[in-house]
Structures are given as C-alpha cells and as structure tokens.
Design an enzyme around this catalytic site. Structure first.
Site, PDB file in Angstrom:
ATOM      1  N   GLU A 149      82.885 -81.248  24.516  1.00 37.67           N
ATOM      2  CA  GLU A 149      82.324 -81.552  25.293  1.00 37.67           C
ATOM      3  C   GLU A 149      80.440 -82.104  25.866  1.00 37.67           C
ATOM      4  O   GLU A 149      79.671 -82.121  26.187  1.00 37.67           O
ATOM      5  CB  GLU A 149      81.851 -80.203  26.396  1.00 37.67           C
ATOM      6  CG  GLU A 149      83.274 -79.988  27.043  1.00 37.67           C
ATOM      7  CD  GLU A 149      82.770 -78.218  27.686  1.00 37.67           C
ATOM      8  OE1 GLU A 149      81.832 -78.149  28.051  1.00 37.67           O
ATOM      9  OE2 GLU A 149      83.695 -78.036  27.709  1.00 37.67           O
ATOM     10  N   ASN A 190      86.862 -81.844  21.654  1.00 35.66           N
ATOM     11  CA  ASN A 190      87.373 -81.045  22.805  1.00 35.66           C
ATOM     12  C   ASN A 190      86.704 -81.251  23.570  1.00 35.66           C
ATOM     13  O   ASN A 190      85.200 -81.222  23.790  1.00 35.66           O
ATOM     14  CB  ASN A 190      87.076 -79.946  22.003  1.00 35.66           C
ATOM     15  CG  ASN A 190      88.176 -78.510  23.189  1.00 35.66           C
ATOM     16  OD1 ASN A 190      88.913 -79.671  22.617  1.00 35.66           O
ATOM     17  ND2 ASN A 190      87.554 -77.739  23.714  1.00 35.66           N
ATOM     18  N   HIS A 226      91.685 -78.856  32.149  1.00 34.30           N
ATOM     19  CA  HIS A 226      90.981 -77.984  33.242  1.00 34.30           C
ATOM     20  C   HIS A 226      91.456 -78.947  34.764  1.00 34.30           C
ATOM     21  O   HIS A 226      90.636 -79.674  34.775  1.00 34.30           O
ATOM     22  CB  HIS A 226      89.804 -77.402  32.992  1.00 34.30           C
ATOM     23  CG  HIS A 226      89.108 -76.355  32.457  1.00 34.30           C
ATOM     24  ND1 HIS A 226      90.193 -75.413  31.801  1.00 34.30           N
ATOM     25  CD2 HIS A 226      88.838 -76.336  30.087  1.00 34.30           C
ATOM     26  CE1 HIS A 226      89.949 -74.689  30.607  1.00 34.30           C
ATOM     27  NE2 HIS A 226      88.970 -75.595  30.203  1.00 34.30           N
ATOM     28  N   GLU A 256      93.082 -75.809  26.444  1.00 34.14           N
ATOM     29  CA  GLU A 256      93.083 -74.929  27.286  1.00 34.14           C
ATOM     30  C   GLU A 256      93.425 -75.294  28.757  1.00 34.14           C
ATOM     31  O   GLU A 256      92.144 -75.052  29.733  1.00 34.14           O
ATOM     32  CB  GLU A 256      90.924 -75.420  27.893  1.00 34.14           C
ATOM     33  CG  GLU A 256      90.107 -75.407  26.688  1.00 34.14           C
ATOM     34  CD  GLU A 256      88.197 -75.466  26.128  1.00 34.14           C
ATOM     35  OE1 GLU A 256      88.374 -74.944  27.548  1.00 34.14           O
ATOM     36  OE2 GLU A 256      88.305 -75.605  25.223  1.00 34.14           O
ATOM     37  N   ASP A 258      94.550 -75.433  32.217  1.00 35.09           N
ATOM     38  CA  ASP A 258      95.072 -74.203  33.188  1.00 35.09           C
ATOM     39  C   ASP A 258      94.911 -75.281  34.455  1.00 35.09           C
ATOM     40  O   ASP A 258      94.487 -76.138  34.362  1.00 35.09           O
ATOM     41  CB  ASP A 258      94.173 -73.539  33.827  1.00 35.09           C
ATOM     42  CG  ASP A 258      92.325 -73.349  32.774  1.00 35.09           C
ATOM     43  OD1 ASP A 258      91.729 -74.630  33.518  1.00 35.09           O
ATOM     44  OD2 ASP A 258      91.685 -72.412  32.674  1.00 35.09           O
TER      45      ASP A 258
HETATM   46  O1  G3I Z   1      78.172 -61.681  27.769  1.00 35.29           O
HETATM   47  C1  G3I Z   1      78.145 -61.657  28.749  1.00 35.29           C
HETATM   48  C2  G3I Z   1      77.990 -60.014  28.646  1.00 35.29           C
HETATM   49  O2  G3I Z   1      76.939 -59.745  27.775  1.00 35.29           O
HETATM   50  C3  G3I Z   1      77.575 -59.708  30.444  1.00 35.29           C
HETATM   51  O3  G3I Z   1      77.261 -58.180  30.588  1.00 35.29           O
HETATM   52  C4  G3I Z   1      78.638 -60.689  30.853  1.00 35.29           C
HETATM   53  C5  G3I Z   1      77.964 -59.950  32.640  1.00 35.29           C
HETATM   54  O4  G3I Z   1      78.358 -61.105  33.630  1.00 35.29           O
HETATM   55  O5  G3I Z   1      78.732 -61.941  31.158  1.00 35.29           O
HETATM   56  C6  G3I Z   1      79.371 -62.601  29.814  1.00 35.29           C
HETATM   57  O6  G3I Z   1      78.407 -62.875  29.352  1.00 35.29           O
HETATM   58  C7  G3I Z   1      79.977 -64.171  29.724  1.00 35.29           C
HETATM   59  C8  G3I Z   1      80.760 -65.233  29.507  1.00 35.29           C
HETATM   60  O7  G3I Z   1      82.172 -65.950  29.426  1.00 35.29           O
HETATM   61  C9  G3I Z   1      81.234 -63.698  28.157  1.00 35.29           C
HETATM   62  O8  G3I Z   1      82.202 -62.899  29.039  1.00 35.29           O
HETATM   63  C10 G3I Z   1      79.139 -65.480  30.897  1.00 35.29           C
HETATM   64  O9  G3I Z   1      79.062 -64.351  32.105  1.00 35.29           O
HETATM   65  C11 G3I Z   1      80.279 -66.122  31.560  1.00 35.29           C
HETATM   66  O10 G3I Z   1      79.748 -67.176  32.246  1.00 35.29           O
HETATM   67  C12 G3I Z   1      81.283 -66.514  30.535  1.00 35.29           C
HETATM   68  O11 G3I Z   1      82.027 -67.777  30.963  1.00 35.29           O
HETATM   69  C13 G3I Z   1      82.533 -68.836  29.878  1.00 35.29           C
HETATM   70  C14 G3I Z   1      82.564 -69.288  30.288  1.00 35.29           C
HETATM   71  O12 G3I Z   1      83.182 -70.222  28.259  1.00 35.29           O
HETATM   72  C15 G3I Z   1      80.728 -70.249  29.674  1.00 35.29           C
HETATM   73  O13 G3I Z   1      81.009 -71.552  28.996  1.00 35.29           O
HETATM   74  C16 G3I Z   1      84.101 -68.082  30.367  1.00 35.29           C
HETATM   75  O14 G3I Z   1      84.631 -66.774  29.929  1.00 35.29           O
HETATM   76  C17 G3I Z   1      84.864 -69.246  29.246  1.00 35.29           C
HETATM   77  O15 G3I Z   1      86.227 -69.151  29.956  1.00 35.29           O
HETATM   78  C18 G3I Z   1      84.940 -70.571  29.318  1.00 35.29           C
HETATM   79  O16 G3I Z   1      85.416 -71.392  28.378  1.00 35.29           O
HETATM   80  C19 G3I Z   1      85.023 -72.493  28.541  1.00 35.29           C
HETATM   81  C20 G3I Z   1      85.291 -73.284  26.977  1.00 35.29           C
HETATM   82  O17 G3I Z   1      84.539 -72.567  26.315  1.00 35.29           O
HETATM   83  C21 G3I Z   1      84.702 -74.885  26.895  1.00 35.29           C
HETATM   84  N1  G3I Z   1      85.139 -75.830  27.632  1.00 35.29           N
HETATM   85  C22 G3I Z   1      85.308 -75.325  29.683  1.00 35.29           C
HETATM   86  C23 G3I Z   1      85.720 -73.948  29.223  1.00 35.29           C
HETATM   87  C24 G3I Z   1      85.403 -73.467  30.738  1.00 35.29           C
HETATM   88  O18 G3I Z   1      84.541 -73.140  31.697  1.00 35.29           O
END
Ligand code: G3I
Length: 425
Positions: A149, A190, A226, A256, A258
C-alpha cells in the site's frame, strides 16, 4: 485383451472432491487460498476444519501475525508466536504459505513510524527486520508482500515514514533488502483498488518501473481485491488491468479478495450479484496467463475485518456466518470448473464439484502409448440429474458426455464455454 478388460485396465478413476483449490489447480492456477484469523483457529473447530481442508484452500496467509507490530513491537525483540500459527497450520495440512507483510505504513509500531531517522539508520532498521522475520520463515513462503500500500487512494505516493526518509528510493531499497533476506521467495508489491485501472493503478505501474529501473528484483503484484457488490469491474476489465502488470514481466495474483455488501442484510438478488462479481474476478484471473492464484481475505462472514472498518457493511465472503456455502461459492466453483474441464485432464483423476448446481463428472483414462488404445479409452460417467430438470444460473447444461439437464431456469440460457462445459448464464 478383451476390449472391456482393456478399458478397465486403462480407466483409473480416482475420486477427488472438488474443493475450490482442487478446481483452481485443475484450471491452471497454483492455488485457491484464504487468510487465517489467528484468534479463531484454536477456538473454533468448525472454522479450523474448513480452513484445513487442502482441497478447498491450498494456501494460507496470516491475517495479522507476520506484520511488523506482531513480530517486532519493540526494536530488536522478535516474536513469532502469532505468525507461526499460520505457518504451522499450513505445514501440518500440506498447504502453501503466502507471507504478509514487510514495509507498510499500518500496523507499524510507533518506534518506527514516529522515530527520527537518517537514511542509514532506517535502512538498518528495515534490514534487521527483514533478516529476522524473513529469515525465520525462509523456505516456507511462496511469496512475501515486500511493500504494501505505497500508493494513496488518490494516486499520489502515500505519505509515510519511509517516503519521508528516502523519497521513492525506499521502494527499490526494500526489494533489494528482501532479496538478500530470502533469495528464493517471490517478491511482491501489494495494494488495493488497483482493480479499477485509475490513477492508483497508473502509480502502481510507475512503482514497478521505478523498482525495475533501479535494477532491484520484483516478481509480482498482488491485487488485494477489497471490492464492493455491484461495483466490481467485469471479467474483461479485470483481465485488462492484470495484463498491465504481466506486460512488465511480472506475475499477478488476487491476494485479499472480499466483495462486501454496502448495506445489510443482503437480499437474495444481492447475493446473486455478489456471486457474479466473484465470478468476474476469478474469471478475469483465469483469462490472464500470468495470474497465478486467488486468496480470499478470510473465507467466512463470521470473521472479517469489514464491519469494524465500514460500519453497516460486510457479508463479503463466500461462506456465511454459520459456515454454510453462499451463492458466491457456487459461482466461483462454476467458473473454475468451466476452465478446469476445458481441456481433458492429462492424468487420471475425477473432478466432481460438490455443488448441486454443477454436477460435472468426468472420468479420464490413462492413455497407453499407442494411438489405437487412446481412441477407445476415453469414457465419462454421468450425473444424477433427472431428465426434464432445469439448471439454475451457473449450473452445467452441456458438454462432452454430459447427460444432465440441458435446459436452464428462466431467464438464463445455456451457453457453451468449451467442448466440455456449457453453463446457464
Ligand atoms: O492486537 C490487538 C489486540 O491486542 C487487541 O486486544 C484487539 C482489540 O480489538 O485488537 C487487536 O488488534 C487488531 C488487529 O487487527 C489484530 O487482530 C486491531 O484492532 C484491528 O484493527 C486489526 O485489523 C486488521 C487490519 O488489517 C489492520 O490494518 C484486520 O484484522 C486485517 O484483516 C486487516 O488486513 C489488511 C491487510 O493486512 C492489508 N490490506 C488491507 C486489509 C484490510 O484492512
């Protein structure tokens, strides 16, 4: 030898359940894969069972476990407990692994994003991170997303600590450092919204050219995919935009995928549209020689990043929240099966899609070396569909040796895809 005995000796059917990965491989892709949600795999056995089925998903990618904040939250202290969940699951199941991600502005610890850096000091930070994390997974990753990105939504370079410190020089630098850290993995750029072939896509093309002009290695571009139900580009548009990158000597993949509903609950017609959109994306990939695989970003609506980010939107995946297959599953399966049956398979095996809509069953013979036996050895079994039945949209309605229904439910018509497959469209 009696002809029946000869036939029996030549025909060696081996039932292979037609999961999406099996069909994708038969259709010429390297894999059909999914992201793994680390927080679900050990607590949800039904989820784990589907994810672990290699016939369905031939490749896994960690949703979060290999990102910078998960692996080096504190400078110099490396943790692999989360990333290893996916790597170990893939290893146990014989599935492939995509690795995600290195240089990215998001999920980047504050010590990196808010640090004060010179080019030298930030180079060492990136190098140390790559040498450790890519070193840990060395030999396991089919590909790594080296830079993620780097282009903003309006097509400008995305402002981040890397751009601030190096300008665009961080792009070739990252690919060079990644090559040194793991010389055998494929190195990918990516990004999302490349599918629309607009300013962002133009900039990504420029990015690739910058990396290549600097003499740095780059192997592929990941289209995150996405997308939005009803706003997803058509099959030929998808193929066209993918070809912009294969023309630069790269492979491409959906990394990715969806396709979300912008309002919920989704109506039954919205579910069909979602199926069409998935079919167009997967079909577009199949139409491009250098498109090597499709990964969906989680496979079930039970676990998806979307509702957290886009309030009121979601149900973007191909299994519902109860882990039942949605129409989108069937449409993907149909598109893959259409391609998979285009050329009679070279080896002896059976493709049998499990969807009730596409009961194609081909049995191929193991040809002997003489042409005389080849002509007598090819047979096909039949389907269980009753005569007079009409196939729903996406269902098979014809093809060599097809004895199932040949009529389609209104308003669909039976359209020939190839000698082995006609489909209600
Ligand atoms: O790790 C913390 C944890 O300690 C805490 O308890 C919890 C509470 O909500 O949050 C956890 O962090 C989360 C993290 O995922 C790990 O699970 C974040 O809140 C959450 O915002 C984060 O979201 C991820 C996101 O990337 C962050 O940018 C999504 O799961 C994940 O699907 C998403 O994936 C990205 C790709 O890597 C890149 N392309 C876009 C895609 C969608 O955004």
């Amino acid at each position: 030898m009696h002809s029946k005995a000869l036939l029996a000796a030549l025909v060696a059917p081996a039932a292979v359940s037609a999961g999406l990965n099996d069909l994708a491989v038969r259709a010429g892709l390297k894999y059909f894969g999914t992201a793994l949600r680390e927080s679900a795999i050990n607590s949800d056995s039904a989820y784990a069972a589907i994810l672990s089925d290699k016939s369905e998903f031939g490749q896994l990618v960690p949703e979060n476990g290999q990102k910078w904040d998960a692996t080096e939250a504190t400078q110099g202290q490396f943790t692999y407990s989360s990333g290893d969940i996916t790597a170990n699951t893939a290893k146990k199941n014989g599935q492939g692994l995509r690795c995600h991600t290195m240089v990215w502005y998001s999920q980047l610890p504050n010590w990196v994003s808010s640090g004060t850096w010179t080019k030298d000091s930030l180079t060492k930070v990136i190098q140390t991170h790559m040498n450790n994390v890519m070193g840990h997974y060395k030999g396991q990753c089919y590909a790594w997303d080296v830079v993620n990105e780097a282009v903003a939504d309006d097509g400008n370079w995305r402002d981040n600590v890397f751009l601030k410190t190096f300008g665009t020089d961080y792009l070739p630098l990252s690919f060079n450092l990644a090559k040194a850290a793991d010389p055998d993995t494929k190195l990918y750029y990516n990004d999302y919204n490349l599918e629309y072939n607009g300013a962002k896509t133009d900039r990504a093309v420029e990015l690739v050219k910058i990396v290549q002009a600097a003499g740095a290695p780059i192997d592929g571009v990941g289209f995150q995919g996405h997308l939005i139900v009803g706003s997803t580009p058509g099959r030929s548009s998808i193929a066209t935009v993918l070809k912009r990158f294969t023309a630069l000597g790269l492979e491409v993949a959906f990394t990715e995928l969806d396709i979300r509903h912008s309002s919920l609950p989704a109506s039954s017609s919205a579910l069909v549209t979602q199926g069409n959109d998935y079919a167009n994306v997967v079909g577009g990939c199949l139409d491009v020689a250098g498109c090597i695989g499709v990964t969906i970003w989680s496979f079930t609506d039970k676990y998806s990043w979307i509702p957290e980010t886009f309030s009121g939107q979601g149900d973007a995946l191909i299994y519902d929240k109860n882990l039942g297959k949605k129409p989108a599953w069937t449409s993907i399966s149909s598109v893959l099966a259409a391609k998979a049956t285009g050329v009679p398979p070279a080896s002896s095996s059976t493709v049998k899609p499990s969807s009730t809509l596409i009961t194609v069953t081909t049995t191929t013979a193991k040809p002997s070396s003489t042409s005389a036996t080849k002509t007598s050895s090819s047979v096909a079994t039949t389907t269980t569909a009753s005569s007079g039945a009409e196939q729903a949209r996406w269902g098979q309605c014809g093809g060599n040796n097809w004895t199932g229904p040949t009529k389609c439910q209104s308003p669909w018509t039976c359209q020939k895809q190839n000698d082995w497959y006609s489909q209600c469209l």
